[in-house]
Design an enzyme around this catalytic site. Structure first.
Site, PDB file in Angstrom:
ATOM      1  N   SER A   1       0.856  -1.196   0.000  1.00 19.59           N
ATOM      2  CA  SER A   1       0.000   0.000   0.000  1.00 19.59           C
ATOM      3  C   SER A   1       0.884   1.234   0.000  1.00 19.59           C
ATOM      4  CB  SER A   1      -0.856  -0.018   1.272  1.00 19.59           C
ATOM      5  OG  SER A   1      -1.387   1.260   1.540  1.00 19.59           O
TER       6      SER A   1
ATOM      7  N   TYR B   1      -0.658  -0.849  10.087  1.00 20.53           N
ATOM      8  CA  TYR B   1      -0.824  -1.164   8.662  1.00 20.53           C
ATOM      9  C   TYR B   1       0.374  -0.668   7.835  1.00 20.53           C
ATOM     10  CZ  TYR B   1      -3.384  -1.278   4.149  1.00 20.53           C
ATOM     11  OH  TYR B   1      -3.794  -1.514   2.854  1.00 20.53           O
TER      12      TYR B   1
ATOM     13  N   LYS C   1       2.718  -3.153   5.731  1.00 21.83           N
ATOM     14  CA  LYS C   1       2.810  -2.984   4.277  1.00 21.83           C
ATOM     15  C   LYS C   1       4.216  -2.555   3.837  1.00 21.83           C
ATOM     16  CE  LYS C   1      -1.366  -4.049   2.749  1.00 21.83           C
ATOM     17  NZ  LYS C   1      -1.583  -5.373   2.124  1.00 21.83           N
TER      18      LYS C   1
HETATM   19  N1  LIG Z   1      -8.720  -0.501  -1.279  1.00 21.00           N
HETATM   20  C1  LIG Z   1      -7.628   0.211  -1.167  1.00 21.00           C
HETATM   21  O1  LIG Z   1      -7.630   1.451  -1.338  1.00 21.00           O
HETATM   22  C2  LIG Z   1      -6.317  -0.444  -0.854  1.00 21.00           C
HETATM   23  C3  LIG Z   1      -5.169   0.353  -0.853  1.00 21.00           C
HETATM   24  C4  LIG Z   1      -3.948  -0.232  -0.587  1.00 21.00           C
HETATM   25  C5  LIG Z   1      -3.862  -1.586  -0.331  1.00 21.00           C
HETATM   26  N2  LIG Z   1      -4.980  -2.341  -0.311  1.00 21.00           N
HETATM   27  C6  LIG Z   1      -4.837  -3.754  -0.015  1.00 21.00           C
HETATM   28  O2  LIG Z   1      -5.485  -4.521  -1.007  1.00 21.00           O
HETATM   29  C7  LIG Z   1      -5.895  -5.769  -0.433  1.00 21.00           C
HETATM   30  C8  LIG Z   1      -7.354  -6.023  -0.753  1.00 21.00           C
HETATM   31  O3  LIG Z   1      -8.173  -5.036  -0.134  1.00 21.00           O
HETATM   32  P1  LIG Z   1      -9.599  -4.588  -0.697  1.00 21.00           P
HETATM   33  O4  LIG Z   1      -9.581  -3.115  -0.772  1.00 21.00           O
HETATM   34  O5  LIG Z   1      -9.950  -5.367  -1.885  1.00 21.00           O
HETATM   35  O6  LIG Z   1     -10.529  -4.974   0.544  1.00 21.00           O
HETATM   36  P2  LIG Z   1     -11.906  -5.823   0.608  1.00 21.00           P
HETATM   37  O7  LIG Z   1     -12.337  -5.748   2.012  1.00 21.00           O
HETATM   38  O8  LIG Z   1     -12.825  -5.373  -0.453  1.00 21.00           O
HETATM   39  O9  LIG Z   1     -11.425  -7.297   0.233  1.00 21.00           O
HETATM   40  C9  LIG Z   1     -10.510  -7.982   1.040  1.00 21.00           C
HETATM   41  C10 LIG Z   1     -10.975  -9.416   1.223  1.00 21.00           C
HETATM   42  O10 LIG Z   1     -10.011 -10.089   2.053  1.00 21.00           O
HETATM   43  C11 LIG Z   1     -10.723 -10.878   2.980  1.00 21.00           C
HETATM   44  N3  LIG Z   1      -9.928 -11.085   4.192  1.00 21.00           N
HETATM   45  C12 LIG Z   1      -9.645 -10.183   5.155  1.00 21.00           C
HETATM   46  N4  LIG Z   1      -8.943 -10.755   6.127  1.00 21.00           N
HETATM   47  C13 LIG Z   1      -8.792 -12.054   5.783  1.00 21.00           C
HETATM   48  C14 LIG Z   1      -8.179 -13.167   6.403  1.00 21.00           C
HETATM   49  N5  LIG Z   1      -7.597 -13.048   7.603  1.00 21.00           N
HETATM   50  N6  LIG Z   1      -8.182 -14.362   5.760  1.00 21.00           N
HETATM   51  C15 LIG Z   1      -8.788 -14.491   4.546  1.00 21.00           C
HETATM   52  N7  LIG Z   1      -9.399 -13.465   3.918  1.00 21.00           N
HETATM   53  C16 LIG Z   1      -9.405 -12.266   4.537  1.00 21.00           C
HETATM   54  C17 LIG Z   1     -11.999 -10.117   3.284  1.00 21.00           C
HETATM   55  O11 LIG Z   1     -13.020 -10.957   3.802  1.00 21.00           O
HETATM   56  C18 LIG Z   1     -12.330  -9.524   1.919  1.00 21.00           C
HETATM   57  O12 LIG Z   1     -13.231 -10.336   1.189  1.00 21.00           O
HETATM   58  C19 LIG Z   1      -5.581  -5.684   1.064  1.00 21.00           C
HETATM   59  O13 LIG Z   1      -4.338  -6.286   1.325  1.00 21.00           O
HETATM   60  C20 LIG Z   1      -5.491  -4.182   1.290  1.00 21.00           C
HETATM   61  O14 LIG Z   1      -4.705  -3.868   2.405  1.00 21.00           O
HETATM   62  C21 LIG Z   1      -6.225  -1.806  -0.571  1.00 21.00           C
END
Ligand SMILES: NC(=O)c1ccc[n+]([C@@H]2O[C@H](COP(=O)([O-])OP(=O)(O)OC[C@H]3O[C@@H](n4cnc5c(N)ncnc54)[C@H](O)[C@@H]3O)[C@@H](O)[C@H]2O)c1
Length: 275
Positions: A153, A166, A170
């Site tokens: 991230s 976080y 990350k």
């Molecule tokens: N959305 C953003 O702006 C953003 C920015 C930077 C990084 N990220 C990273 O991208 C990745 C995906 O995030 P997203 O935005 O799609 O979120 P999201 O909540 O839409 O999807 C994440 C999924 O991971 C699952 N999950 C969470 N903890 C878990 C666990 N312990 N075991 C198995 N599954 C688990 C959740 O149930 C969910 O379905 C994450 O690593 C997040 O930190 C997201």
């Protein structure tokens, strides 16, 4: 299915929703056989069903990535079903924010566990298969590249207030990425990271009707970003808006294709140009 990734076996953690779901769909649409995973059965099974409905191959291996024994089960799922392991995307995760004086040990370790320890364990569990496959392929005079894409991230690359846990996790995943790129170069594994900025998923959507939450071992953790914070963040993005999950998935796909075979140990920032 025919495509750039035809016959490859891919593991994608947290692929029941958001970015992970789009990664699973993209890899499958390019011919990969996908092991889907989510914390909750329903979304994990739905993504797997969606892939099958479009003519692809998928199975669900649901469960919490931080639980003892999960990594071994995840790795075995692809090997047992299709006899291979070519792509690992460490994507599962959530946020649990607070300023440092209010951040508990539980909060700190939960976020390190899901974003850093779980990917470490999954790679460790995959090592034996990868080593053996690479040895056989070398004996046959073949060079077969495998791919690990770890999701980071901009909070990890640049830091973010209210996210000491976080941001640390990350940033840590970038270190793990660089170390494993060196350790696994001999096996022809490309290990890279993608650091997302603002991508519109439930993690970043303005909470409506009290907000979304995630259930971790029976504890409800609220996720989402306040509307005013979201608006300010969007104004700072040169491309003028947050990214779509499909766009985020596209950048992960770039690290899974043969054209990136000589790229390893890198972090690609995918943020619409926002530093
Ligand atoms: N959305 C953003 O702006 C953003 C920015 C930077 C990084 N990220 C990273 O991208 C990745 C995906 O995030 P997203 O935005 O799609 O979120 P999201 O909540 O839409 O999807 C994440 C999924 O991971 C699952 N999950 C969470 N903890 C878990 C666990 N312990 N075991 C198995 N599954 C688990 C959740 O149930 C969910 O379905 C994450 O690593 C997040 O930190 C997201």
């Amino acid at each position: 299915m025919a495509g750039t990734l035809e016959g490859k076996v891919a593991l994608v953690s947290g692929s029941g929703r958001g970015i992970g779901r789009q990664i699973a769909l993209k890899l499958a649409s390019e011919g990969a056989r996908v092991v889907v995973n989510d914390l909750d059965d329903a979304p994990g099974n739905e993504t797997a069903a969606e892939i099958k409905a479009m003519g692809g191959e998928a199975i669900a291996c649901n469960g919490d990535v931080t639980k003892e024994g999960f990594a071994e089960r995840f790795v075995a799922a692809g090997i047992d079903s299709w006899g291979g392991l070519d792509i690992i995307v460490n994507n599962a995760g959530y946020t649990w924010d607070n300023v440092i004086q209010k951040m508990t040990d539980e909060q700190w370790y939960a976020i390190l566990d899901v974003h850093l320890t779980a990917p470490f364990r999954i790679m460790r569990a995959a090592q034996r298969f990868i080593r053996e496959a690479a040895r056989r392929e070398a004996e046959e005079g073949r060079e077969v590249f495998r791919k690990v894409v770890n999701i980071s991230s901009t909070s990890g690359v640049f830091g973010n207030a209210g996210q000491a846990n976080y941001s640390t996790a990350k940033a840590g995943i970038q270190g793990l990425t660089r170390a494993m790129a060196k350790e696994w170069g001999r096996y022809k594994v490309n290990v890279n990271a993608v650091a997302f900025g603002l991508i519109m998923t439930r993690l970043t959507e303005a909470p409506a009707h009290g907000g979304a939450s995630i259930d971790i071992s029976g504890r409800e953790i609220p996720v989402g970003v306040r509307p005013e914070v979201l608006q300010t963040a969007e104004k700072m993005i040169p491309l003028g808006r947050g990214g779509r999950p499909e766009e985020a998935a596209g950048s992960v796909y770039l690290f899974c294709i043969p054209e990136s075979n000589y790229v390893t140990g890198q972090t690609l920032v995918v943020s619409g140009g926002r530093p």
